[in-house]
Design an enzyme around this catalytic site. Structure first.
Site, mmCIF file in Angstrom:
data_model
loop_
_atom_site.group_PDB
_atom_site.id
_atom_site.type_symbol
_atom_site.label_atom_id
_atom_site.label_comp_id
_atom_site.label_asym_id
_atom_site.label_seq_id
_atom_site.Cartn_x
_atom_site.Cartn_y
_atom_site.Cartn_z
ATOM 1 C CG ASP A 226 23.538 -12.826 -11.799
ATOM 2 O OD1 ASP A 226 22.575 -13.599 -11.964
ATOM 3 O OD2 ASP A 226 24.653 -13.222 -11.409
HETATM 4 C C1 NOJ Z 1 22.732 -16.172 -10.573
HETATM 5 C C2 NOJ Z 1 23.997 -16.583 -11.255
HETATM 6 O O1 NOJ Z 1 25.042 -15.731 -10.849
HETATM 7 C C3 NOJ Z 1 23.901 -16.573 -12.769
HETATM 8 O O2 NOJ Z 1 25.086 -17.126 -13.310
HETATM 9 C C4 NOJ Z 1 22.698 -17.334 -13.221
HETATM 10 O O3 NOJ Z 1 22.634 -17.387 -14.624
HETATM 11 C C5 NOJ Z 1 21.454 -16.682 -12.612
HETATM 12 N N1 NOJ Z 1 21.546 -16.725 -11.170
HETATM 13 C C6 NOJ Z 1 20.172 -17.355 -13.017
HETATM 14 O O4 NOJ Z 1 20.074 -18.587 -12.394
#
Ligand code: NOJ
Length: 715
Positions: A226
């Protein structure tokens, strides 16, 4: 590994390989993540974009589909496949290669800030919807990314909290949708969660990444972190993380933020400054530090090669960016992209209808064309596109409930009643309203709403919550004075219909005073169109609850602080496998509306239910008849009770289901096959175990409306 991939790996230098295991800034500025590729060897760059409710390319528009929880409420994996195909094509149209979705985390707490981005409290329903979505996305030549692996079930303290969870609960509840994504959906990428599981950050979790995901399930795709969710170099590299994202510092990624990571605005993006992740002290753990670890011999270069080969194999397998073609310098441009087509607009509406749950109806719905309607509600003049955070989508077109009803009703008036409910947004310029949703002394008043309601044939009150990534909801009450508004309107109106636009369950203290309640979740751009179609009976409300509606937050297993949001950075999953309806059944708590519940405008009879044993389990056959006067949808639900197990097991667990649309007077025979493994529980010593003896199969309209129960011998 294809021969092209092997050949490329031999050609790449150490420095070049390192550049392929962490992201970089996107030169176009539209992608959520970017891996630069390699010009010398013709390896194309990889662009990664957010989902899962539609495509969120920075500064661009796309179809804003209903939230994932609404899609799940359709109980229709085929519809999920259609959704996936459409969103995959929109991803391709935006020239992006990888979509960051679907999210398949289990809805453990009703207050979860991202519940709208997930499917259900049930692993089987989540798995079926996830697989359908992934197959659709990848059919468009785009890679899907199933997220967030695993036990990312809350937003509070999400970067540090440890889900302290038993192996059995992991296997039976939290892992199955990921496993199905890999084994059945053949998903290209898996995103690691921010949180820790049993004390270890997921990006460092060797057992869950290498042993379970890549080992037991044979996942041959890419494990992506993530955003700023990588926490180490050596541990993460060894654990099985393949790609660190976004690979750039927060300030480079979001230039409007100052050096502390926050802009000067007193309410920084997401409204939760303290929850922002720490800026990595190096641009990338998988950058220079990884090169040093390899050069010093701390990490074997073969570990890096494996990561690079996974990325190259993904490029090779999507066909959209073919490694071999790029090697010859003739990039493929056969994009299967489509954006904002009439078919996508229609699909957005159809999913919203299919996900609308008619919770209760004393006969007031559907409305008649000649009815005059008082549309009431603080935000009824705006479509509810989604919640806040990385899943926000900007549509080309949208229809508000008010506009939808106006286009269908003989006469429609509008009163807000109370001030607009503020909607959290990471990307919108400013918040839309007073954060408390408090009644103003100026142009909105409950009295005006009451007068409008009293002089119409029917009052339709549109109420909503506000949910967002980064924070959990404070409570599951409707925010502001919406409950007061509904009470007042219901007391004055001849008939009152409440339309809920919520991220999950909410308390309904006025339930007995109103005539009908529709749950439309976050319906996306076609909000008003879909609502009008259901209200006026052009379409059947096709949804069934993918989550239990309790009477209050204290009905759920997460009522105690130690369970949620946790204490000392630990959330104790003491409830084990008893989450959602499994918990309500186990504790004998009467839900307000049970999992699987939802009414149709049609009336269905289950004429004959038989369960016959097969070589590998049993077939459940139901003769279904629509005895009503209109077409409608039934959802046949099959639950198993692992009654022969030597450990406490849930009374019922969803094992199969089928959605059936039938015209008035029509009948159909539905067969749902169960495998022996559907009766298995997870034993921490011997793994998946089918209990020997007499187990049960329940066939019903919801988890609490069981038509037939049959014993099945699994000896
Ligand atoms: C954090 C989020 O938890 C995730 O779902 C997302 O795809 C990423 N940021 C990128 O924005």
């Amino acid at each position: 590994m294809g021969s092209d991939v092997t050949a490329l790996l031999e050609e790449l230098t150490l420095a070049e390989k390192i550049r392929l295991v962490h992201g970089a800034a996107d030169p176009d500025g539209t992608a959520t993540g970017y891996v630069p590729g390699n010009d010398r060897l013709g390896i194309p760059p990889v662009t990664v974009v957010d989902g899962p409710l539609g495509v969120r390319a920075m500064g661009e528009r796309a179809t804003a589909f209903p939230a994932s929880i609404a899609l799940a409420a359709s109980w229709d994996p085929e519809l999920a496949r259609e959704f996936g195909t459409a969103v995959g094509r929109e991803t391709a149209a935006h020239d992006q290669d990888v979509l960051l979705g679907p999210g398949v985390n289990i809805i453990r707490t009703p207050a979860g800030g991202r519940n709208f981005e997930y499917y259900s409290e049930d692993p089987q329903l989540s798995a079926r919807m996830g697989v359908g979505t992934i197959e659709g996305i990848q059919s468009a030549g785009v890679s899907a990314t199933v997220k967030h692996y695993v036990a990312n079930n809350q937003e509070t303290n999400r970067y540090e909290v440890s889900a302290d969870v038993s192996e059995r609960a992991l296997r039976e509840l939290y892992l199955p949708a990921f496993r199905a994504a890999v084994e059945e959906g053949d998903v290209d990428a898996v995103m690691t969660a921010y949180n820790r599981v049993n004390g270890i950050h997921m990006s460092d979790h060797e057992r869950l990444l290498s042993d379970v995901l890549k080992g037991e399930w044979d996942f041959d795709g890419l494990v992506v972190s993530d955003w700023w969710g990588t926490r180490s170099t050596v541990d993460a590299a060894r654990a099985g993380l393949d790609l660190e994202m976004p690979g750039v510092e927060l300030t480079e990624y979001l230039p409007e933020l100052d050096a502390d990571g926050f802009d000067d605005d007193p309410s920084p993006p997401n409204g939760t400054s303290s929850d922002f992740p720490p800026i990595p002290d190096v641009p990338a753990y998988f950058g220079e530090p990884l090169r040093e670890a390899i050069e010093s011999g701390e990490i074997d270069e073969s570990i890096l090669d494996e990561k690079v080969s996974r990325l190259l194999s993904m490029l090779e397998s999507t066909g959209r960016q073919n490694v071999a073609e790029f090697e010859t310098g003739s990039p493929s441009d056969d994009s299967t992209g489509e954006l904002d087509t009439p078919a996508h607009r229609e699909l957005a509406r159809d999913i919203a209808i299919a996900g609308t749950v008619l919770l209760t109806n004393d006969g007031v719905l559907p409305l008649s064309e000649s009815d005059s309607v008082a549309v009431i509600g603080p935000n009824a003049d705006a479509a509810k596109l989604g919640g806040g955070g990385s899943s926000e989508v900007s549509p080309f077109t949208e229809t508000a409930p008010l506009a939808g009803i106006e286009s269908r009703a003989a006469d429609a008036s509008f009163e807000r009643g109370v001030n607009p409910i503020a909607e959290s947004s990471f990307f919108a310029d400013s918040e839309s309203a007073d954060a408390n949703g408090s009644a103003s002394t100026g142009e909105t008043s409950i009295d005006d709403a009451v007068s409008a309601a009293a002089s119409a044939d029917c009052a339709v009150v549109v109420a909503q919550d506000d949910a967002t990534e980064f924070t959990d909801r404070d409570s599951i009450e409707l925010p502001g004075r919406q409950n007061e508004l509904i009470d007042a309107v219901a007391a004055a109106a001849e008939r009152t219909v409440v339309v809920l636009r919520t991220s999950g369950p909410v308390e309904l203290p006025w339930l007995d005073a109103v005539d009908a309640v529709l749950e439309t979740w976050y319906p996306g751009q076609a909000d008003g169109e879909a609502l009008a179609a259901v209200l006026f009976g052009d379409a059947d409300p096709g949804g069934r609850l993918p989550v239990t509606f309790g009477r209050s937050a204290t009905d759920y297993p997460t009522a105690d602080e130690t369970a949620f949001p946790g204490t000392d950075d630990i959330a104790q999953y003491e409830e084990g496998v008893f989450v959602g309806y499994r918990y309500f059944d186990d504790r004998d708590i009467e839900p307000l509306f049970p999992f699987g519940h939802g009414q149709s405008y049609a009336t269905f009879e289950y004429d004959d239910v038989t369960v016959s044993e097969t070589d590998d389990g049993c077939d459940v056959t139901v003769d279904l008849r629509n005895v009503g006067t209109r077409a409608g949808k039934a959802v046949v639900q099959v639950y198993v009770g692992k009654s022969a197990a030597p450990v406490p097991t849930p009374e019922r667990e969803l094992a199969g289901f089928e959605s059936v649309e039938l015209g008035a007077g029509d009948s159909a025979t539905v067969t749902i096959s169960l495998a022996r493994e559907d009766f298995a529980y997870y034993d921490e010593d011997s793994g998946w175990t089918v209990p020997d003896g007499s187990n049960t199969v329940h066939v019903g309209r919801s988890s609490r409306d069981i038509q037939t129960t049959v014993d099945v011998d699994t000896r």
